[in-house]
Scaffold this active site. Structure first.
Site, mmCIF file in Angstrom:
data_model
loop_
_atom_site.group_PDB
_atom_site.id
_atom_site.type_symbol
_atom_site.label_atom_id
_atom_site.label_comp_id
_atom_site.label_asym_id
_atom_site.label_seq_id
_atom_site.Cartn_x
_atom_site.Cartn_y
_atom_site.Cartn_z
ATOM 1 N N GLY A 12 27.279 2.144 -27.587
ATOM 2 C CA GLY A 12 26.873 0.957 -26.844
ATOM 3 C C GLY A 12 27.844 0.494 -25.775
ATOM 4 O O GLY A 12 27.886 -0.688 -25.456
ATOM 5 N N ASN A 14 27.545 1.170 -22.637
ATOM 6 C CA ASN A 14 26.707 0.706 -21.515
ATOM 7 C C ASN A 14 26.113 -0.665 -21.828
ATOM 8 O O ASN A 14 26.035 -1.523 -20.951
ATOM 9 C CB ASN A 14 25.615 1.722 -21.197
ATOM 10 C CG ASN A 14 26.130 2.862 -20.352
ATOM 11 O OD1 ASN A 14 26.354 2.707 -19.162
ATOM 12 N ND2 ASN A 14 26.371 4.007 -20.976
ATOM 13 N N ARG A 66 5.257 9.734 -37.036
ATOM 14 C CA ARG A 66 5.743 9.367 -35.702
ATOM 15 C C ARG A 66 4.870 8.278 -35.080
ATOM 16 O O ARG A 66 5.349 7.379 -34.393
ATOM 17 C CB ARG A 66 5.736 10.615 -34.820
ATOM 18 C CG ARG A 66 6.604 10.488 -33.609
ATOM 19 C CD ARG A 66 8.054 10.389 -34.029
ATOM 20 N NE ARG A 66 8.923 10.166 -32.904
ATOM 21 C CZ ARG A 66 10.246 10.245 -32.960
ATOM 22 N NH1 ARG A 66 10.852 10.518 -34.093
ATOM 23 N NH2 ARG A 66 10.968 10.017 -31.892
ATOM 24 N N ASN A 108 16.609 3.910 -17.218
ATOM 25 C CA ASN A 108 17.461 4.764 -18.045
ATOM 26 C C ASN A 108 18.700 5.132 -17.251
ATOM 27 O O ASN A 108 18.657 5.240 -16.024
ATOM 28 C CB ASN A 108 16.682 6.042 -18.413
ATOM 29 C CG ASN A 108 17.494 6.977 -19.278
ATOM 30 O OD1 ASN A 108 18.073 6.579 -20.292
ATOM 31 N ND2 ASN A 108 17.579 8.248 -18.879
ATOM 32 N N HIS A 110 21.371 8.197 -16.794
ATOM 33 C CA HIS A 110 21.588 9.610 -17.120
ATOM 34 C C HIS A 110 22.939 10.031 -16.533
ATOM 35 O O HIS A 110 23.218 9.761 -15.358
ATOM 36 C CB HIS A 110 20.464 10.481 -16.548
ATOM 37 C CG HIS A 110 20.647 11.929 -16.889
ATOM 38 N ND1 HIS A 110 20.388 12.422 -18.143
ATOM 39 C CD2 HIS A 110 21.121 12.957 -16.153
ATOM 40 C CE1 HIS A 110 20.686 13.711 -18.171
ATOM 41 N NE2 HIS A 110 21.126 14.064 -16.980
ATOM 42 N N ASP A 151 13.736 12.545 -17.258
ATOM 43 C CA ASP A 151 14.636 12.294 -16.109
ATOM 44 C C ASP A 151 13.947 12.527 -14.766
ATOM 45 O O ASP A 151 14.596 12.916 -13.786
ATOM 46 C CB ASP A 151 15.905 13.179 -16.206
ATOM 47 C CG ASP A 151 16.663 12.982 -17.507
ATOM 48 O OD1 ASP A 151 16.701 11.851 -18.009
ATOM 49 O OD2 ASP A 151 17.203 13.974 -18.029
ATOM 50 N N GLN A 179 33.677 5.380 -14.198
ATOM 51 C CA GLN A 179 33.595 5.268 -12.731
ATOM 52 C C GLN A 179 32.166 5.177 -12.206
ATOM 53 O O GLN A 179 31.960 4.880 -11.037
ATOM 54 C CB GLN A 179 34.305 6.460 -12.075
ATOM 55 C CG GLN A 179 35.789 6.466 -12.367
ATOM 56 C CD GLN A 179 36.524 7.582 -11.617
ATOM 57 O OE1 GLN A 179 35.961 8.265 -10.768
ATOM 58 N NE2 GLN A 179 37.782 7.760 -11.951
HETATM 59 C C1 GRF Z 1 25.940 7.643 -21.944
HETATM 60 O O1 GRF Z 1 26.665 8.749 -21.517
HETATM 61 C C2 GRF Z 1 24.606 7.659 -21.276
HETATM 62 O O2 GRF Z 1 24.636 8.154 -19.987
HETATM 63 C C3 GRF Z 1 23.861 8.586 -22.159
HETATM 64 O O3 GRF Z 1 24.298 8.264 -23.464
HETATM 65 C C4 GRF Z 1 25.594 7.726 -23.415
HETATM 66 C C5 GRF Z 1 25.574 6.385 -24.084
HETATM 67 O O4 GRF Z 1 26.818 5.889 -24.392
HETATM 68 N N1 GRF Z 1 22.459 8.542 -21.897
HETATM 69 P P1 GRF Z 1 26.951 4.388 -24.936
HETATM 70 O O5 GRF Z 1 26.179 4.299 -26.256
HETATM 71 O O6 GRF Z 1 26.414 3.444 -23.907
HETATM 72 O O7 GRF Z 1 28.427 4.190 -25.178
#
Ligand code: GRF
Length: 208
Positions: A12, A14, A66, A108, A110, A151, A179
């Site tokens: 987490g 992000n 599912r 999302n 990526h 994607d 970065q």
């Molecule tokens: C990130 O590298 C994101 O780009 C990918 O999964 C990772 C998530 O990391 N899709 P976090 O859980 O946000 O630390």
């Protein structure tokens, strides 16, 4: 206020960048109304709790099929009445019904410059391993809307990061996060919250 639900599976970082952005005012007009994880042990759930953000786990393991998991996932998202769904390292395939219902309202992150190193099988460290093995000198991250493909949705923001001599996949993953990912994900949310992103003919127009 843009009501945002963040979907996570792991650490987490992000999610943390988004929480920090809302707290310090880099992301405006935005409220994180909920966090959903498919993994009950995801540290992302702790991060949400630490900031008093409602958080819950909806795991495929807890459902007999599912279809039932997908139904509960959609109901869980709907319950927060979000304007935007942010996939921040969410490792579960999004049900088609959710993509249709929230068309151009799911984003999302990526960890590559799409269309390089993306699509089925490119996730987590595999992306960075592939980039190093190909010997590219520039990598990066992409924030995009989610469509039915992997994607393939309209690209909102991208940021490049240099590969350095001696990089391991782990080092590159970390640099791309620091970065690029933690910068463009909050920025994309702020742009959307302020009406600066529109989609036309499968491409975005971003007013920066
Ligand atoms: C990130 O590298 C994101 O780009 C990918 O999964 C990772 C998530 O990391 N899709 P976090 O859980 O946000 O630390």
């Amino acid at each position: 206020m843009l009501r945002v639900v963040v979907m996570v599976s792991g650490g987490g970082t992000n999610l943390q960048a988004v929480i920090d952005g809302v707290t310090n005012g880099t992301i405006t007009n935005t409220e994180i109304v909920g966090v959903i994880s498919n993994n009950k042990n995801a540290y992302a759930l702790e991060r949400a709790k630490n900031h008093d953000i409602p958080a819950r786990c909806i795991s495929p393991k807890d459902f007999p099929s599912r279809e039932e998991f997908n139904r509960e996932l959609l109901a869980g998202v709907d319950a927060y009445q979000p304007d935007l769904i942010v996939l921040a390292g969410f490792l579960v395939v999004i049900p088609e019904e959710m993509i249709q219902k929230y068309r151009n309202r799911i984003i999302n992150i990526h960890p590559s410059l799409i269309p390089a190193f993306c699509g089925t099988g490119y996730y987590g460290l595999k992306v960075h391993e592939a980039a190093l093995s190909r010997g590219v000198k520039v990598v990066g991250a992409t924030v995009h809307f989610v469509d039915e493909g992997t994607d393939t949705g309209p690209i909102i923001l991208q940021k490049a990061v240099n590969v350095e001599q001696g990089d391991t996949p782990e080092m590159l993953q970390r640099r791309v996060m620091e970065q690029a990912e933690w910068i463009i994900m909050p920025r994309a949310i702020d742009l959307i919250a302020n009406g600066k992103v529109t989609v036309q003919d499968g491409r975005t127009i971003v007013e920066i």
